[in-house]
Design a protein around this motif. Sequence first.
Motif, PDB file in Angstrom:
ATOM      1  N   GLU A  28       0.823  -1.210   0.000  1.00  0.00           N
ATOM      2  CA  GLU A  28       0.000   0.000   0.000  1.00  0.00           C
ATOM      3  C   GLU A  28       0.859   1.263   0.000  1.00  0.00           C
ATOM      4  O   GLU A  28       0.483   2.284  -0.582  1.00  0.00           O
ATOM      5  N   ILE A  59       2.050   1.954  -3.517  1.00  0.00           N
ATOM      6  CA  ILE A  59       1.003   2.605  -4.312  1.00  0.00           C
ATOM      7  C   ILE A  59       1.001   4.106  -4.041  1.00  0.00           C
ATOM      8  O   ILE A  59       0.871   4.921  -4.962  1.00  0.00           O
ATOM      9  N   THR A 106       1.871   6.939  -6.872  1.00  0.00           N
ATOM     10  CA  THR A 106       0.913   8.008  -7.168  1.00  0.00           C
ATOM     11  C   THR A 106       1.564   9.371  -6.985  1.00  0.00           C
ATOM     12  O   THR A 106       1.409  10.269  -7.822  1.00  0.00           O
TER      13      THR A 106
END
Length: 234
Positions: free
Chosen positions: A97, A100, A104
């Motif tokens: 996570e 990610i 981003t």
Amino acid sequence: MNQLVAGLLEIGAVAHDDATLKTALADLAKRFEFTGYDYAKLLPGDFSVISNLSPDWLKRSRKFDVERRHPIMKRAQQIRRVFVWSAKEEQGTIPEENKIFYETASQFGIRSGITFPIAISNGGISVLSFVSPKEVLRGWEEVDPIAASSAVGQLHARIEQINVMPSIQQPFYLSPKEATYARWLALGKTVEDTAKIEDVKYNTVRIALADARRRYDLCNNTQLVALAIRRGMI
């Protein structure tokens, strides 16, 4: 670099309005070759952000935070002192996570940064970050943590004093009944008192207040009243 801290102290001392403070923070970020700045204030059930970063990134960043997937904010809340971070230095050691999040962020030119968290009143935290497109920041480990906390504390006080307009803020509303019940609590009445005054059942008041607390993840009616007062609802 303690010159950055000195710059923050100066802003906290002399900024006199919304535009001056935001411009000064943007200029300070540019002087030290950062992409921009991000100042977040988190309180129970409430948040606001002052930043010159992309509005789209601010929305995505806040979504990561709400979902407890924002590694920078989680670290800030855990250690409460200045720290340097970068995606590159954490590769191979971070949860999926977090990867990610960094992937981003890199789409918006954010690959590293320095973050200054401080505890504030009512169980809250203020977090100031300067972000960079560089893969790794060098030399920033020398920042004096005590001076950094003092500088951000002074900046926080100035922001509160001149009532700076947030770039984004937690939406907040109360129904007419919720606002009425919260107003009585703010005046020192109990839930039972409020039910008698409004000529309704005790459970009517209790459930309405519980619904409002649940909507903003608040623990008790004291937090609800404090939030409603801050937002000018009562």
